[in-house]
Design a protein around this motif. Structure first.
Motif, PDB file in Angstrom:
ATOM      1  N   ASN B  20     -26.239 -51.808 -27.361  1.00 14.43           N
ATOM      2  CA  ASN B  20     -25.934 -50.835 -28.418  1.00 14.43           C
ATOM      3  C   ASN B  20     -25.897 -49.415 -27.860  1.00 14.43           C
ATOM      4  N   ASP B  21     -26.879 -49.096 -26.999  1.00 22.02           N
ATOM      5  CA  ASP B  21     -26.917 -47.757 -26.403  1.00 22.02           C
ATOM      6  C   ASP B  21     -25.672 -47.490 -25.574  1.00 22.02           C
ATOM      7  N   SER B  22     -25.271 -48.500 -24.794  1.00 19.30           N
ATOM      8  CA  SER B  22     -24.101 -48.277 -23.946  1.00 19.30           C
ATOM      9  C   SER B  22     -22.830 -48.127 -24.791  1.00 19.30           C
ATOM     10  N   LEU B  23     -22.779 -48.872 -25.898  1.00 16.43           N
ATOM     11  CA  LEU B  23     -21.624 -48.727 -26.799  1.00 16.43           C
ATOM     12  C   LEU B  23     -21.585 -47.325 -27.396  1.00 16.43           C
ATOM     13  N   LEU B  24     -22.758 -46.860 -27.842  1.00 16.59           N
ATOM     14  CA  LEU B  24     -22.834 -45.514 -28.431  1.00 16.59           C
ATOM     15  C   LEU B  24     -22.456 -44.452 -27.408  1.00 16.59           C
ATOM     16  N   ASP B  25     -22.924 -44.619 -26.175  1.00 12.98           N
ATOM     17  CA  ASP B  25     -22.575 -43.669 -25.112  1.00 12.98           C
ATOM     18  C   ASP B  25     -21.064 -43.626 -24.905  1.00 12.98           C
ATOM     19  N   GLU B  26     -20.458 -44.815 -24.896  1.00 13.73           N
ATOM     20  CA  GLU B  26     -19.019 -44.918 -24.662  1.00 13.73           C
ATOM     21  C   GLU B  26     -18.240 -44.244 -25.810  1.00 13.73           C
TER      22      GLU B  26
END
Lengths: 115, 130
Positions: B20-26
């Protein structure tokens, strides 16, 4: 409330209300004819909506019959989600109201079901 | 929806959080990149937004509701018209359908105060210069 057959349940409530309203108002048969379509449209809407509860009500003062859907929220993609628009195109009016911090009620009204 | 949930099958809570964090970062990165691009205003879209605002004001006349419009918010390519009230009643569904077709989506959700908010969201209020 859970209904196995939404249309049948709506018909039962209408029959009961027609008896209660006898002498004051009479059933509008033209409006009764669209009930099946409205119930089908509600069932179609439930396929795209995470519905918490389904209900129906009668306003004995105005003669309005309402089909009510309770859900967290509704998000309609205007170019693809035809189900919502199909339903509001049949209903006379519709309204949104808050139930609690996590739920809203959408009422699809058939006005003048009794006149 | 089920396909989305299937992605998480067999993952630990930490792995899901990480994903989820990596998706939000992207998403954040893409939005920042988009916001930095030079863009021109799309007058047709803004006219549609203003039209929806005006028609909603007429449709909801007499009701205890607040109608507001936002342009270039929350991002420069977006705009919205929102209505807040304890109850929002639509008397002319046919007109509602016509104005709804100008928006990209419509959301209705409860607010903490005793009200619901209905928002018409518009994308493409600005267009990046390619």
């Amino acid at each position: 409330m859970e209904y196995e057959n939404y249309y049948e349940a709506a018909l039962d409530l209408i029959k009961e209300s027609t008896e209660e309203l006898e002498g004051r108002m009479s059933l509008n048969k033209e409006k009764l004819e669209i009930l099946d379509d409205v119930c089908t449209a509600v069932e179609n809407l439930l396929q795209i909506l995470e519905c918490k509860n389904l209900d129906m009500s009668v306003n004995e003062t105005t003669g309005t019959f309402a089909l009510e859907v309770v859900c967290d929220e509704i998000i309609v993609q205007t170019r693809t989600d035809r189900e919502f628009f199909e339903l509001i195109s049949i209903a006379d009016t519709f309204k949104f109201s808050k139930i609690d911090d996590d739920s809203i009620r959408i009422s699809f009204n058939i006005d003048n079901m009794w006149e | 929806m089920n396909e989305d949930l299937d992605r998480f099958e067999g993952m630990t809570e930490d792995e899901i959080e990480e994903l989820n964090d990596s998706l939000l970062d992207e998403i954040g990165k893409r939005i920042t990149e988009y916001e930095l691009r030079t863009a021109i205003v799309n007058p047709a879209k803004i006219k549609q937004l203003e039209f929806v605002h005006e028609i909603l004001s007429i449709l909801l006349e007499g009701q205890d509701v607040k109608i507001a419009k936002k342009v270039f918010k929350p991002f420069k390519s977006m705009g919205s018209v929102s209505v807040e009230g304890a109850e929002i009643k639509i008397r002319y569904p046919d007109i509602f359908m016509k104005i709804a077709s100008f928006a990209d989506n419509i959301e209705v959700y409860p607010l903490v105060k005793e009200a619901v908010r209905m928002t018409f969201t518009f994308h493409g209020v600005t267009k990046p210069i390619e």
